[in-house]
Design an enzyme around this catalytic site. Sequence first.
Site, PDB file in Angstrom:
ATOM      1  CG  ASN A 181      -4.059  -9.214 -33.279  1.00 31.02           C
ATOM      2  OD1 ASN A 181      -4.099  -8.913 -32.088  1.00 31.02           O
ATOM      3  ND2 ASN A 181      -3.329 -10.203 -33.742  1.00 31.02           N
ATOM      4  NE  ARG A 221      -4.896 -13.131 -31.148  1.00 35.22           N
ATOM      5  CZ  ARG A 221      -3.618 -13.073 -30.815  1.00 35.22           C
ATOM      6  NH1 ARG A 221      -2.917 -12.007 -31.102  1.00 35.22           N
ATOM      7  NH2 ARG A 221      -3.058 -14.081 -30.203  1.00 35.22           N
ATOM      8  CG  HIS A 270      -1.480 -19.972 -31.008  1.00 35.05           C
ATOM      9  ND1 HIS A 270      -0.400 -20.614 -30.455  1.00 35.05           N
ATOM     10  CD2 HIS A 270      -1.074 -18.716 -31.265  1.00 35.05           C
ATOM     11  CE1 HIS A 270       0.615 -19.771 -30.364  1.00 35.05           C
ATOM     12  NE2 HIS A 270       0.232 -18.605 -30.858  1.00 35.05           N
ATOM     13  NE  ARG A 300       5.517 -16.153 -25.594  1.00 35.47           N
ATOM     14  CZ  ARG A 300       4.432 -16.202 -26.347  1.00 35.47           C
ATOM     15  NH1 ARG A 300       3.642 -17.268 -26.309  1.00 35.47           N
ATOM     16  NH2 ARG A 300       4.122 -15.201 -27.141  1.00 35.47           N
ATOM     17  CD  GLU A 336      -4.314 -16.672 -35.813  1.00 36.20           C
ATOM     18  OE1 GLU A 336      -3.357 -16.310 -36.538  1.00 36.20           O
ATOM     19  OE2 GLU A 336      -4.225 -16.759 -34.587  1.00 36.20           O
TER      20      GLU A 336
END
Length: 402
Positions: free
Chosen positions: A8, A95, A184, A245, A388
Amino acid sequence: MKKIMAVNAGSSSLKFKLVAMPEEKYIAEGIFERIGSKDAVFKICLVLENGEKKELKKETMAIKNHAQAVSILLEDLVNLNIVKELNEITGVGHRIVHGGEYFDKSALVDEEVLEKIESLCDLAPLHNPAHLIGIRAFMAVLPDTPSVVVFDTAFHQTMESVAYMYALPYAWYEKYRVRKYGFHGTSHDYVSKRAAVLHKKDVKDLKIVTLHLGNGASLCAVKNGKCVDTSMGLTPLGGIPMGTRSGDIDPAVVEFISTKEKLTAKEIVNILNKGSGYLGISGISNDSRDMEAGIKRGDARCRLALDLQYKRIADFIGSYYVYMGGIDIIVFTAGIGENSKRCRRKIMERLAVLGVKINTEANENSEGETLISANDSNIAVYVIPTNEEIMIARDTMTLINN
Ligand code: ADP
């Protein structure tokens, strides 16, 4: 045994896990931070049989770029005896945040795939360029090892237009592909499938809502094993309020604040991304633990920061209940979903109207995969740690074998 490297890469970081397949066991993991600086940090741990991590190295050093980080990593894998030879690594899985409309599943890397990821940099300016640097860095050092790309957006490509379109001029979609993509996806895919296994039913017979609640947070409605709706949008800014956010807001705020504070749209969007959510409301922190500690001190803004998020989560769940015609399972995952009992309890309380009943003891003591709803709850509620990297390793194996 095959060894797959799950990667990642961020703009100044690179996280990795070396996974033994098909056993799906971690061999080693680590991270580079502050790549591009004189005081970059490299940490690598061995993962022991019992899952515990043994730190083999933590060093601060100058690292110019991702290519250098990858060279250091591969050298150390051999030096630290994690692998005997580099050709034991059969594949590298990366990823990728944005796959746009090009990718509805993972792909083996070739020039055409790289060009498509490149063409999506406009849509994910913080992420896709960094991913490309990461992919090229591994390809340079391991030229004969196949690379696979696994997209955060791919799982959501099954949404119908009524779920992914914005009510904007259609030309914006035709010209620029402005629509909802969702993120996601690898996590939502993984936990929805695990939920079906734990529930002893075929995922094709279930209506599931997955709550990925970390620093970034999104929800996903999964009907019969396919994503039918999700909360994030064109970018990961949309949906529910998060650590920094805003989530969805009235878009007119942008022009209003632009006039009042003499800021450009870009500057305002930067504040919506980095200075809103928990941080914006509380004025203290983007971390849910700090919000919970603030509430204990009687800080009303910390309470409001969490309440705003929990209300929006409940709103989304209500809308998915209607859209899917019911919900069988709700899953909590990621940093907050896996760890915050208070968050889970508060959200479940808001869902009492849907017949959700909490098993308080299970919620308080949950560890790993846990059913936290009561036996007579209308909807089963699980905590499922996300994974993940295992999904990346699985897809990498499958594509290489093909
Ligand atoms: P990301 O991968 O998006 O950076 P994570 O999934 O690691 O985020 O989640 C980070 C969030 O998880 C932080 O807000 C942190 O406060 C929260 N978190 C971690 N542990 C706990 C805990 N024990 N209680 C409450 N929140 C926690």
